[in-house]
Design an enzyme around this catalytic site. Structure first.
Site, short mmCIF file in Angstrom:
data_model
loop_
_atom_site.label_atom_id
_atom_site.label_comp_id
_atom_site.label_asym_id
_atom_site.label_seq_id
_atom_site.Cartn_x
_atom_site.Cartn_y
_atom_site.Cartn_z
N THR A 1 -0.52 6.40 7.99
CA THR A 1 -0.43 7.81 8.41
C THR A 1 -0.39 8.70 7.17
OG1 THR A 1 0.74 7.22 10.42
CG2 THR A 1 0.95 9.49 9.72
N GLU B 1 12.75 9.72 13.66
CA GLU B 1 11.37 9.56 13.18
C GLU B 1 11.28 9.77 11.67
OE1 GLU B 1 8.92 8.03 14.52
OE2 GLU B 1 7.65 9.52 15.49
N1 HSE Z 1 0.47 13.98 14.40
C1 HSE Z 1 0.60 13.09 13.29
C2 HSE Z 1 -0.69 12.90 12.58
C3 HSE Z 1 0.90 11.69 13.61
O1 HSE Z 1 -1.72 12.90 13.24
O2 HSE Z 1 -0.67 12.75 11.36
C4 HSE Z 1 1.59 11.26 14.65
O3 HSE Z 1 2.83 11.65 14.90
#
Ligand code: HSE
Length: 293
Positions: free
Chosen positions: A170, A121
Site C-alpha cells: 500500500t 489501523e
Molecule cells: N484507500 C487506501 C488506498 C487504502 O487506496 O491507498 C485502503 O485503505
C-alpha cells in the site's frame, strides 16, 4: 464470559472514492473471540498468521484494546490474506472494537466504534484511515469524510473478488500517486463518485458499476496488476456491472448480477492464468457489518 464476532473483508475506494468510499463483503472474514483477562494478549491463527504481529502495540486489534482500556485475551482466526486489498488489518480492529464494546457494555455507537477501530489501523498502515473499518462495522457502502461517517444500503448484486498472487505494498501504491491532479481529472473523479452514490440511492447496480471505471485509482495503480485490462474486459464481456481495484490492490472486484458471478469469476481467473498469474476467487455479496455470533 466471552464475545465472538465475525468481521468481514472490505473493499476501499470503489473506483473514484479514493480514501472516502468503501463496501462491506460477506466473504472472506475473520472470527474474533474476546474474553476478559489479567493482561492483554493476542493469538493469531489462520491465513497469514505468521506475518501478523502478536505484540499488542503492533497489532491492529491490540491497539484497539489499549485504546478502549481493557485487559482481554483476543483470539483471531484469520481468513483474509494480509496485503490483499481486502481490509485484512481492518477486520481484526473493527471486530475487536465491537466485541469489547459488547463484552463490557460500554455503550459506544457504531459510528464511535469506527473511529476507535481506525486508530487500530494506524498500527498496520502508519496513518489513521477509516475507509475499511467503516464498511466493516456499518456494512453496505460507506462514506468517510473528515469526521463524518455514514452508510447506505446497496441494491442486490453479486460481488466477485479475484485475488491474484501478486504483492502490492500500500505504501508503494500511495507513493506513485501524483500530489496534484489536473482539473479535468478531478471533474471526472467527482463525477464517478457522485454517480456511484446516485446508483446506491436509486438502487441501480448498473449506475454503480459504470462509475467504477476510468478513475484516478485505476489510472495510476493498474500497472501493479499484471493482466489488469484483459481481466477487466473478460468480466465486462460476460455482463459485469463494473470492475475496480479493491483498495490499493492487488484484488480486483467485479460487481455483477448474482447469477453471472461464477462464470465471471472463472473468466477472470483464466485471464490471469494466461498472464502467468495464479489467483483465487471469492463469490460473495454485500456485507452487513460485524456480526456477534
Ligand atoms: N484507500 C487506501 C488506498 C487504502 O487506496 O491507498 C485502503 O485503505
Amino acid at each position: 464470559d466471552h464475545v465472538r464476532v465475525k468481521a468481514s473483508a472490505t473493499s476501499a475506494n470503489l473506483g473514484a472514492g479514493f480514501d472516502v468510499l468503501g463496501i462491506a463483503l460477506e466473504d472472506p472474514y475473520d472470527i474474533i473471540e474476546v474474553r476478559p483477562a489479567k493482561e492483554l494478549t493476542i493469538k493469531v491463527e489462520g491465513r497469514g498468521a505468521a506475518s501478523i504481529p502478536q505484540e499488542p502495540e503492533k497489532n491492529t486489534a491490540g491497539v484497539v484494546a489499549l485504546e478502549m482500556g481493557k485487559n482481554v485475551s483476543i483470539k483471531i482466526k484469520s481468513g483474509i490474506r494480509p496485503g490483499s486489498g481486502l481490509g485484512s488489518s481492518a477486520a481484526p480492529a473493527a471486530g475487536t472494537a465491537v466485541a469489547i464494546n459488547e463484552l463490557f457494555s460500554m455503550g459506544y455507537t457504531k459510528e464511535e466504534l469506527v473511529w476507535i477501530a481506525a486508530k487500530g489501523e494506524k498500527a498496520a498502515a502508519g496513518s489513521i484511515h477509516a475507509d475499511n473499518v467503516a464498511p466493516c462495522i456499518l456494512g453496505g457502502i460507506t462514506v468517510v469524510c473528515g469526521n463524518y461517517v455514514n452508510s447506505i444500503d446497496v441494491p442486490e448484486m453479486g460481488i466477485v473478488a479475484i485475488l491474484p498472487d501478486i504483492i502490492v505494498s500500500t505504501k508503494v501504491a500511495r507513493e506513485v500517486l501524483p500530489k496534484t491532479v489536473p482539473l479535468e481529472e478531478m471533474i471526472n473523479n467527482i463525477g464517478k463518485a457522485s454517480m456511484l452514490m446516485l446508483g446506491a440511492g436509486k438502487k441501480d447496480p448498473h449506475i454503480i458499476g459504470r462509475s467504477l471505471m476510468e478513475t484516478f485509482n485505476e489510472k495510476y495503480r493498474s500497472r501493479f496488476i499484471k493482466g489488469y485490462s484483459d481481466v477487466k474486459d473478460a468480466a465486462m464481456e460476460l455482463g459485469a456491472y463494473g470492475v475496480a481495484i479493491s483498495g490499493s490492490g492487488p484484488t480486483m472486484i467485479a460487481l455483477s448480477p448474482v447469477e453471472k458471478c461464477s462464470s465471471i469469476a472463472d473468466a477472470m481467473r483464466k485471464k490471469f492464468t494466461l498472464h502467468g498469474v495464479d489467483s483465487e476467487a471469492y463469490i460473495t455479496c454485500t456485507g452487513k457489518g460485524v456480526q456477534i455470533i
